[in-house]
Design a protein around this motif. Structure first.
Motif, PDB file in Angstrom:
ATOM      1  N   UNK A 119      39.062 -11.707  25.467  1.00  0.00           N
ATOM      2  CA  UNK A 119      40.243 -11.578  25.069  1.00  0.00           C
ATOM      3  C   UNK A 119      40.216 -11.709  23.970  1.00  0.00           C
ATOM      4  N   UNK A 120      41.527 -10.773  23.344  1.00  0.00           N
ATOM      5  CA  UNK A 120      41.594 -10.551  21.504  1.00  0.00           C
ATOM      6  C   UNK A 120      42.218 -11.997  20.637  1.00  0.00           C
ATOM      7  N   UNK A 121      43.207 -12.334  21.204  1.00  0.00           N
ATOM      8  CA  UNK A 121      44.118 -13.582  20.331  1.00  0.00           C
ATOM      9  C   UNK A 121      43.571 -15.062  20.677  1.00  0.00           C
ATOM     10  N   UNK A 122      42.909 -15.147  21.511  1.00  0.00           N
ATOM     11  CA  UNK A 122      42.424 -17.304  22.139  1.00  0.00           C
ATOM     12  C   UNK A 122      41.549 -16.794  23.368  1.00  0.00           C
ATOM     13  N   UNK A 123      41.598 -17.743  23.728  1.00  0.00           N
ATOM     14  CA  UNK A 123      40.292 -17.955  25.037  1.00  0.00           C
ATOM     15  C   UNK A 123      41.040 -19.931  26.160  1.00  0.00           C
ATOM     16  N   UNK A 157      47.556 -10.475  24.517  1.00  0.00           N
ATOM     17  CA  UNK A 157      46.427  -9.566  25.270  1.00  0.00           C
ATOM     18  C   UNK A 157      46.497  -8.206  26.214  1.00  0.00           C
ATOM     19  N   UNK A 158      47.816  -7.926  25.471  1.00  0.00           N
ATOM     20  CA  UNK A 158      48.585  -6.206  26.502  1.00  0.00           C
ATOM     21  C   UNK A 158      48.565  -5.226  25.561  1.00  0.00           C
ATOM     22  N   UNK A 166      45.007 -22.789  29.098  1.00  0.00           N
ATOM     23  CA  UNK A 166      44.480 -22.754  31.240  1.00  0.00           C
ATOM     24  C   UNK A 166      44.501 -21.551  31.299  1.00  0.00           C
ATOM     25  N   UNK A 167      45.558 -20.406  30.529  1.00  0.00           N
ATOM     26  CA  UNK A 167      45.877 -18.962  30.740  1.00  0.00           C
ATOM     27  C   UNK A 167      45.643 -18.196  30.154  1.00  0.00           C
ATOM     28  N   UNK A 168      44.922 -17.190  29.745  1.00  0.00           N
ATOM     29  CA  UNK A 168      45.033 -16.710  28.474  1.00  0.00           C
ATOM     30  C   UNK A 168      45.377 -14.998  28.530  1.00  0.00           C
TER      31      UNK A 168
END
Length: 869
Positions: free
Chosen positions: A60-64, A38-39, A30-32
């Protein structure tokens, strides 16, 4: 009457075709944004590198993330909802909240949503959301919270005018699987306000962007076919999203690409003319930002509907690998069938004698655990080296964070602490999650514990990872305890699981002994141990030069660890006598830790309490703070069945010899002289006399005992803060029942008074073990000063009752955790991170169902005495 175990349709799914039914689930965060993964910044400032306002425009790179979203187990394909009230500056595609620098008590979600129901295979899911009809007050929430200080409460969405006159959309989303890859969806939107309003509903289908980081992967596409959205799910077979005809105007298919709007974010040339925010810009601004060729890696069906006051609209969808269309009647039949299955399943799980109120509490808590399962990917080596071209990480990135955890390579479904605030695993949280999870899906609970101990997670040196912000932080060693609890709930059958966990935890126990017992004294310095700002010192940072800190809680955790490993080893002797040697090892280690705790002065006989001890420069300074640090030694207790000493074995010979020949150590672990006539022997860090003395503080309403459980810090420190002057520095800690009033080593968390479920659970279970040893002869004054002599079994039950009472309607019809709110949705429950030590109000993360779901375990096992009708 309860069905027999395994007799429900959901049990059959779990036990017969488990893998297939778990292909799809609520695995989307519920928050990526604002996560470490993502940093890619040069300074590790996570929140500013990928803020909320980037999320709609940046891949996003790693999840949604998404609203009421589901995905396949590899998160190749996602489905979720976006809504628009016609007034907001952008679509509501994800939940809004303040980042760590914006909130006056740290990060905080500013939305109203609930996880109402779920079965463990996600064959049925139910989610609710309250969406304001007026423009969402993004700026107001940011500004007011920015203007407030830590002495003031958080300013929430309900404090604004967003819900005045009930001007909001009440949205309920349900999922029901007809088969593992045939998913029926219904969204029911009710106009709670006084006027006719228009709602825009956009079910979205999109592929997680893997091709930008994998040179051999091709971009996935979604196309239109007779009004349906058609794609592949990452396994080369087709999935179709179809809107079920309702006699109204057909939706408009919209397409863009799940690619970053590079021009907007980095003022550069992007790879797609229809980037991730294309659907948003088209709907909100009328921009020509959707692909007229009706193809892309992100797509939506756009519905616009007017709804009269008090009326509702239901839209139905089918996400399926089957091309055969389903009509509304068929979808409704599947939904009804899966609701019935869910009712049958929980009728089986929750005892029939449970009250209706407690049944609802337990069911929503367990539903929150299912919704908290998320796909989590984090390959530290790739993250450090950098595989995101926009922008690449700076040199020396591994020195900023987690570089020493190069082996960490996660790509799994994991139980998260909180679906928005903590959308990353935390190892000690997860251990507690597994206990209630075991009531509904013991295999998943066992798999989760094994995962944390596996080679992709556990460090080669034996340390368990903490959480993504700092994988190397030290969490309490609770996984052996959790493994035993799961083993017990699962029927004490799976010795293979116990053996697997035991061998892995041997490595972790050795790491603790070698790394966190600096002087070899069998007392431990574990650091902050997840307890944040419970003490006067930041225990995760260096102490004043020349000083060390010997911790009562760290030492107690390790004593308990030894006892749990002893219990596992004894259980495994039925497989092989080789485990007797391990049982002997952990029996001895427990005795040495208990003796060291006494010899090193962590027990204060004058006060009758345990304290941390600060040593250095010729001084021994007891940190006389009455906190959970001094209560946790009670949890290091266990029962040794006398039969194990009466049956011939190397272990029995060793224990009997130890008790007579090594009395210096034995006296500190035996509650009384060895009595082979009794059914069991109590092994405990605190003998019965010490236990009673600590309980005389813990069960005092002027100190730890609140109407809603055990406080983490004694209320006596409200008027008498603890002060310490050392190395020309003043340190202090005082009782704070609610939100932290200091930013010191706690962020938005606060252990200086509030009630926390995991450590309360430890106290309740410890009281139960003492009770089984002492029986009806072991009584204490409860509450202290009342003159009421109560058996420890009943004390455990009454403490558990106080915890459950946080969620039960009181005499005024208000659930105490909702104290101070408007109680607009009294039957939709939240499970907060912690609770005010005086009022019980829910605080911290609002959806930390993870360890707070232990309330379900207390109800199901009948520990809370008034759970029963």
């Amino acid at each position: 009457m309860d069905k027999s175990e395994g007799d429900t349709a959901e049990h059959v799914r779990l036990n017969v075709d488990r893998r297939a039914w778990l292909q799809w689930g609520p695995y989307v965060a519920e928050r990526a944004w604002g996560t470490v993964r993502e940093d890619y910044s040069h300074d590790g400032e996570v929140w500013s590198h990928f803020p909320f306002d980037h999320a709609r425009s940046r891949a996003f790179r790693w999840n949604e993330d998404g609203l009421a979203a589901i995905c396949d187990e590899d998160q190749r394909l996602c489905f979720g909802f976006a809504f628009w009230n016609g007034r907001d500056p952008f679509l509501k595609e994800r939940l809004f909240g303040l980042d760590g620098s914006e909130g006056n008590h740290g990060e905080d979600a500013k939305e109203c949503w609930w996880h109402l129901d779920a079965t463990p295979t996600a064959s049925y899911l139910k989610w609710a959301y309250a969406y304001p009809q007026q423009e969402f007050p993004y700026d107001e929430l940011r500004q007011v919270n920015e203007d407030r200080n830590r002495l003031q409460p958080e300013y929430e969405l309900e404090d604004t005018s967003a819900f005045d006159q009930d001007r909001y959309w009440d949205i309920v989303v349900e999922y029901a699987k007809k088969s593992p890859t045939e998913i029926c969806v219904a969204v029911k939107v009710t106009n709670a306000g006084p006027d006719i309003e228009t709602i825009h509903i956009l079910p979205h289908l999109w592929h997680r962007n893997t091709w930008s980081y994998d040179p051999v992967a091709a971009a996935k596409v979604i196309t239109e076919d007779d009004g349906a959205l058609v794609t592949t799910d990452g396994r080369s077979h087709q999935m179709r999203l179809t809107g079920v005809e309702d006699g109204s105007e057909k939706p408009t298919p919209l397409f863009c690409d799940n690619e970053t709007n590079v021009e907007l974010i980095w003022d550069d040339v992007g790879t797609s003319p229809f980037p991730k925010d294309g659907i948003n810009d088209h709907v909100v601004e009328g921009a020509a930002t959707v692909n007229p060729q009706q193809t892309g890696s992100k797509a939506a069906l756009w519905y616009q509907r007017k709804i009269a006051p008090g009326e509702h609209l239901t839209l139905r969808f089918v996400l399926s690998s089957n091309e055969r269309p389903m009509n509304a009647h068929e979808v409704d039949d599947v939904l009804r069938s899966r609701r019935t299955d869910a009712d049958d399943f929980y009728q089986n799980v929750i005892p029939s004698k449970t009250s209706d109120d407690d049944r609802a509490i337990a069911r929503q808590a367990l539903a929150g655990l299912v919704w908290g399962k998320q796909y989590y990917a984090y390959d530290v080596e790739r993250w450090v080296d950098g595989d995101d071209p926009n922008p690449p990480p700076p040199p020396g990135r591994g020195e900023i964070r987690n570089g020493e955890w190069w082996h960490h390579d996660a790509a799994d479904i994991i139980s998260m602490p909180d679906s928005w605030e903590y959308p990353w695993y935390a190892a000690w949280d997860l251990a507690f999650h597994c206990i209630p999870i075991a009531h509904i899906d013991p295999q998943f609970a066992k798999d989760q514990l094994a995962l944390m101990c596996g080679p992709r997670y556990m460090h080669p040196n034996g340390q368990l990872p903490a959480y993504e912000w700092s994988l190397g932080d030290v969490n309490p060693p609770v996984h052996a305890m959790a493994a035993l609890e799961v083993y017990e709930i699962d029927g004490r059958q799976d010795l293979e699981f116990l053996a697997h966990i035991f061998h892995k935890l041997l490595l972790n126990f050795t790491w603790w002994v070698n790394r966190k017992d600096a002087n070899g004294h069998n007392v431990f310095e574990g650091g902050f141990l997840g307890l944040d700002n419970i003490g006067p010192l930041d225990r995760s940072e260096g102490l004043p030069h020349g000083y060390t800190l010997e911790q009562s809680d760290a030492t107690a955790w390790m004593a308990g660890y030894a006892l749990h490993m002893l219990e596992i080893a004894l259980e495994l002797t039925s497989q092989s006598t080789i485990y007797e040697d391990m049982a002997i090892k952990f029996f001895d280690h427990f005795a040495y830790v208990a003796t060291a705790m006494h010899d090193r002065g962590l027990w204060d006989d004058t006060d009758g309490f345990y304290y941390d001890m600060m040593r250095g420069k010729g001084r021994d300074i007891p940190l006389k703070v009455r906190s959970m640090v001094g209560l946790l030694p009670l949890s290091a207790c266990g029962l040794l069945e006398t039969r194990r000493l009466l049956e011939p074995s190397a272990f029995a010979d060793h224990v009997l010899d130890f008790v007579t020949s090594r009395q210096r150590y034995a006296q500190h672990i035996m509650a009384s002289k060895l009595d082979i006539e009794s059914s069991s022997i109590l092994l405990s860090l605190a003998n019965v006399d010490r236990m009673k003395r600590v309980l005389s503080v813990m069960l005092d309403t002027d100190e730890f005992l609140s109407p809603f459980g055990i406080r983490s810090l004694s209320a006596a420190h409200r008027e008498s803060p603890f002060d310490l002057y050392v190395a020309n520095t003043h340190f202090s800690v005082g009782y704070e029942p609610g939100e932290s009033q200091t930013p010191l080593f706690g962020g938005n968390s606060n252990w200086r008074g509030p009630i926390w479920f995991p450590v309360n659970y430890m106290m309740v279970t410890a009281l139960g073990r003492y009770a089984r040893y002492g029986g009806s002869d072991l009584v204490v004054d409860f509450p202290v000063g009342s003159g009421r002599q109560v058996r420890l079994e009943d004390v455990a039950g009454e403490v558990a009752d106080r915890l459950v009472a946080l969620f039960r309607p009181n005499d005024s019809g208000v659930r105490p955790y909702m104290a101070g709110s408007n109680n607009r949705w009294p039957e939709r429950l939240l499970f907060h991170e912690y609770f005010d030590g005086d009022t019980g109000r829910g605080l911290g993360a609002s959806h930390q169902t993870g360890w707070t779901s232990l309330v379900a375990d207390l109800i199901i096992r009948g520990v809370a005495t008034t759970s029963r009708t």
